[in-house]
Design a protein around this motif. Structure first.
Motif, PDB file in Angstrom:
ATOM      1  N   ALA A   1       1.063  -1.200   0.073  1.00  0.00           N
ATOM      2  CA  ALA A   1      -0.050  -0.110   0.012  1.00  0.00           C
ATOM      3  C   ALA A   1       0.853   1.398  -0.058  1.00  0.00           C
ATOM      4  O   ALA A   1       0.756   2.343  -0.922  1.00  0.00           O
ATOM      5  CB  ALA A   1      -0.950   0.215   0.957  1.00  0.00           C
ATOM      6  N   LEU A   2       2.105   1.058   0.823  1.00  0.00           N
ATOM      7  CA  LEU A   2       3.303   1.858   0.555  1.00  0.00           C
ATOM      8  C   LEU A   2       3.279   2.369  -0.611  1.00  0.00           C
ATOM      9  O   LEU A   2       3.483   3.494  -1.457  1.00  0.00           O
ATOM     10  CB  LEU A   2       3.987   2.487   1.518  1.00  0.00           C
ATOM     11  N   ARG A   3       4.092   1.403  -1.419  1.00  0.00           N
ATOM     12  CA  ARG A   3       4.733   1.666  -3.204  1.00  0.00           C
ATOM     13  C   ARG A   3       3.409   2.056  -3.411  1.00  0.00           C
ATOM     14  O   ARG A   3       3.288   3.168  -4.923  1.00  0.00           O
ATOM     15  CB  ARG A   3       4.893   0.011  -3.600  1.00  0.00           C
ATOM     16  N   LEU A   4       2.035   1.546  -3.323  1.00  0.00           N
ATOM     17  CA  LEU A   4       0.839   2.456  -4.509  1.00  0.00           C
ATOM     18  C   LEU A   4       0.477   3.761  -4.030  1.00  0.00           C
ATOM     19  O   LEU A   4      -0.062   4.404  -5.310  1.00  0.00           O
ATOM     20  CB  LEU A   4       0.087   1.368  -4.139  1.00  0.00           C
ATOM     21  N   MET A   5       0.905   3.913  -2.851  1.00  0.00           N
ATOM     22  CA  MET A   5       0.560   5.363  -2.690  1.00  0.00           C
ATOM     23  C   MET A   5       1.606   6.390  -3.022  1.00  0.00           C
ATOM     24  O   MET A   5       1.329   7.936  -3.472  1.00  0.00           O
ATOM     25  CB  MET A   5      -0.133   5.948  -0.941  1.00  0.00           C
TER      26      MET A   5
ATOM     27  N   PRO B   1       3.665   8.913   7.547  1.00  0.00           N
ATOM     28  CA  PRO B   1       2.036   9.098   8.509  1.00  0.00           C
ATOM     29  C   PRO B   1       1.316   7.989   7.399  1.00  0.00           C
ATOM     30  O   PRO B   1       0.335   7.465   8.091  1.00  0.00           O
ATOM     31  CB  PRO B   1       2.459  10.221   7.457  1.00  0.00           C
ATOM     32  N   ALA B   2       1.344   7.572   6.325  1.00  0.00           N
ATOM     33  CA  ALA B   2       0.661   6.437   5.857  1.00  0.00           C
ATOM     34  C   ALA B   2      -0.396   5.232   6.423  1.00  0.00           C
ATOM     35  O   ALA B   2      -1.192   4.611   6.991  1.00  0.00           O
ATOM     36  CB  ALA B   2       1.014   6.060   4.495  1.00  0.00           C
ATOM     37  N   ILE B   3       1.570   5.063   7.406  1.00  0.00           N
ATOM     38  CA  ILE B   3       0.709   3.491   8.315  1.00  0.00           C
ATOM     39  C   ILE B   3      -0.065   3.168   8.880  1.00  0.00           C
ATOM     40  O   ILE B   3      -0.641   2.730   9.092  1.00  0.00           O
ATOM     41  CB  ILE B   3       2.434   3.518   8.963  1.00  0.00           C
TER      42      ILE B   3
ATOM     43  N   VAL C   1      -2.456   5.318   8.752  1.00  0.00           N
ATOM     44  CA  VAL C   1      -3.960   4.658   8.328  1.00  0.00           C
ATOM     45  C   VAL C   1      -4.439   3.033   7.708  1.00  0.00           C
ATOM     46  O   VAL C   1      -5.464   3.004   7.258  1.00  0.00           O
ATOM     47  CB  VAL C   1      -4.341   6.258   6.890  1.00  0.00           C
ATOM     48  N   PHE C   2      -3.013   2.935   6.918  1.00  0.00           N
ATOM     49  CA  PHE C   2      -3.157   1.777   6.211  1.00  0.00           C
ATOM     50  C   PHE C   2      -3.636   0.492   7.718  1.00  0.00           C
ATOM     51  O   PHE C   2      -4.094  -1.165   7.485  1.00  0.00           O
ATOM     52  CB  PHE C   2      -2.055   1.326   5.682  1.00  0.00           C
ATOM     53  N   LYS C   3      -3.057   0.967   8.399  1.00  0.00           N
ATOM     54  CA  LYS C   3      -3.682   0.078   9.965  1.00  0.00           C
ATOM     55  C   LYS C   3      -5.000   0.310   9.902  1.00  0.00           C
ATOM     56  O   LYS C   3      -5.561  -0.932  10.466  1.00  0.00           O
ATOM     57  CB  LYS C   3      -2.250   0.285  11.186  1.00  0.00           C
ATOM     58  N   LYS C   4      -5.216   1.068   9.836  1.00  0.00           N
ATOM     59  CA  LYS C   4      -6.572   1.007  10.964  1.00  0.00           C
ATOM     60  C   LYS C   4      -7.733   1.366   9.529  1.00  0.00           C
ATOM     61  O   LYS C   4      -8.977  -0.228  10.072  1.00  0.00           O
ATOM     62  CB  LYS C   4      -7.092   2.484  11.016  1.00  0.00           C
ATOM     63  N   LEU C   5      -7.003   0.417   8.460  1.00  0.00           N
ATOM     64  CA  LEU C   5      -7.653   0.158   6.917  1.00  0.00           C
ATOM     65  C   LEU C   5      -7.894  -1.808   7.548  1.00  0.00           C
ATOM     66  O   LEU C   5      -8.359  -2.198   6.788  1.00  0.00           O
ATOM     67  CB  LEU C   5      -7.012   0.225   6.003  1.00  0.00           C
ATOM     68  N   GLY C   6      -6.952  -2.180   8.170  1.00  0.00           N
ATOM     69  CA  GLY C   6      -6.667  -3.557   8.430  1.00  0.00           C
ATOM     70  C   GLY C   6      -5.744  -3.842   7.696  1.00  0.00           C
ATOM     71  O   GLY C   6      -5.732  -5.243   7.654  1.00  0.00           O
ATOM     72  N   LEU C   7      -4.533  -3.755   7.290  1.00  0.00           N
ATOM     73  CA  LEU C   7      -3.473  -4.392   5.961  1.00  0.00           C
ATOM     74  C   LEU C   7      -2.472  -5.041   7.132  1.00  0.00           C
ATOM     75  O   LEU C   7      -2.606  -4.626   7.648  1.00  0.00           O
ATOM     76  CB  LEU C   7      -3.015  -2.947   5.389  1.00  0.00           C
ATOM     77  N   LYS C   8      -1.990  -5.764   6.333  1.00  0.00           N
ATOM     78  CA  LYS C   8      -1.316  -6.532   6.835  1.00  0.00           C
ATOM     79  C   LYS C   8       0.003  -6.035   7.057  1.00  0.00           C
ATOM     80  O   LYS C   8      -0.007  -5.906   6.143  1.00  0.00           O
ATOM     81  CB  LYS C   8      -1.285  -8.509   6.611  1.00  0.00           C
ATOM     82  N   ALA C   9       1.023  -6.381   8.250  1.00  0.00           N
ATOM     83  CA  ALA C   9       2.313  -6.169   8.527  1.00  0.00           C
ATOM     84  C   ALA C   9       3.297  -6.978   7.688  1.00  0.00           C
ATOM     85  O   ALA C   9       2.374  -7.796   7.166  1.00  0.00           O
ATOM     86  CB  ALA C   9       2.763  -6.105   9.443  1.00  0.00           C
ATOM     87  N   GLU C  10       4.479  -6.904   7.341  1.00  0.00           N
ATOM     88  CA  GLU C  10       5.475  -8.085   6.795  1.00  0.00           C
ATOM     89  C   GLU C  10       6.365  -8.084   7.850  1.00  0.00           C
ATOM     90  O   GLU C  10       6.502  -7.287   9.021  1.00  0.00           O
ATOM     91  CB  GLU C  10       5.858  -7.809   5.508  1.00  0.00           C
ATOM     92  N   CYS C  11       6.786  -9.305   7.686  1.00  0.00           N
ATOM     93  CA  CYS C  11       7.622  -9.822   8.684  1.00  0.00           C
ATOM     94  C   CYS C  11       8.929 -10.164   8.242  1.00  0.00           C
ATOM     95  O   CYS C  11       9.042 -10.447   7.049  1.00  0.00           O
ATOM     96  CB  CYS C  11       7.028 -10.970   9.882  1.00  0.00           C
ATOM     97  N   PRO C  12      10.076  -9.760   8.571  1.00  0.00           N
ATOM     98  CA  PRO C  12      11.538 -10.482   8.591  1.00  0.00           C
ATOM     99  C   PRO C  12      11.616 -11.081   7.928  1.00  0.00           C
ATOM    100  O   PRO C  12      11.092 -12.278   9.565  1.00  0.00           O
ATOM    101  CB  PRO C  12      12.325  -9.215   8.827  1.00  0.00           C
ATOM    102  N   THR C  13      12.323 -12.333   7.454  1.00  0.00           N
ATOM    103  CA  THR C  13      12.392 -13.545   7.421  1.00  0.00           C
ATOM    104  C   THR C  13      13.412 -13.991   8.469  1.00  0.00           C
ATOM    105  O   THR C  13      14.327 -14.763   9.067  1.00  0.00           O
ATOM    106  CB  THR C  13      12.556 -14.816   6.259  1.00  0.00           C
ATOM    107  N   ASP C  14      14.147 -12.824   8.580  1.00  0.00           N
ATOM    108  CA  ASP C  14      15.569 -12.903   9.184  1.00  0.00           C
ATOM    109  C   ASP C  14      16.178 -11.587   9.519  1.00  0.00           C
ATOM    110  O   ASP C  14      15.340 -10.251   9.246  1.00  0.00           O
ATOM    111  CB  ASP C  14      16.939 -13.408   7.752  1.00  0.00           C
TER     112      ASP C  14
END
Length: 158
Positions: free
Chosen positions: A12-16, A56-58, A60-73
């Motif tokens: 979503a950040l990349r899109l915006m 700042p957009a994060i 908003v995206f959290k409130k919209l219920g978008l998933k966070a990503e986790c580093p694999t390492d």
């Protein structure tokens, strides 16, 4: 919401960012060159978010219920590297046009970055991601996948 099922916070950040870059470039070209400052602000925000994990957009995206990503390492993630690469290129090209009076045709590079960020939100790939992977940056997985495999997820943006 349709995007909630497949879009992560990073996508979503990349899109915006991509859409704002493309829109502000068009407005700067056809209306007033001061719109390029918005383009530069997006580049600066991408760059700083790679290091701070905050934008700042994060919120908003959290409130919209978008998933966070986790580093694999541990280490720099592909998404952080994309933010660094895209932010740097945007800042350099816009700064060159605004402050060094380089030809505005230079902003074609910025438009390519904006288009690449936009499409990568849907395809999950852009040239900066390939560069980041070749440099050894770590991949990320969506939080729901991490829970499914039973790994603990400590996201910077959770």
């Amino acid at each position: 919401m349709l995007f909630r099922s497949f879009m992560t916070i990073n996508a979503a950040l990349r899109l915006m960012a991509g859409l704002v870059v493309l829109t502000s470039l068009a407005l700067g070209t056809y209306l007033n060159a001061n719109w390029y400052y918005l383009t530069g602000f997006v580049g600066l925000n991408l760059f700083q978010s790679a290091f701070t994990g905050w934008c700042p957009a994060i919120l908003v995206f959290k409130k919209l219920g978008l998933k966070a990503e986790c580093p694999t390492d541990k280490g720099v993630t592909v998404n952080q590297a994309v933010h660094i690469i895209a932010g740097s290129v945007i800042i350099l090209t816009v700064g060159a046009v605004l402050f060094l009076h380089v030809t505005p045709m230079t902003l074609i590079i910025t438009a390519i970055i904006g288009a690449s960020l936009t499409q990568s939100a849907f395809t999950g790939w852009c040239p900066a991601m390939m560069i980041a992977s070749m440099l050894g940056c770590k991949k990320t997985t969506a939080r729901s996948e991490e829970r499914r495999v039973g790994k603990e997820c400590r996201s910077r943006w959770s």
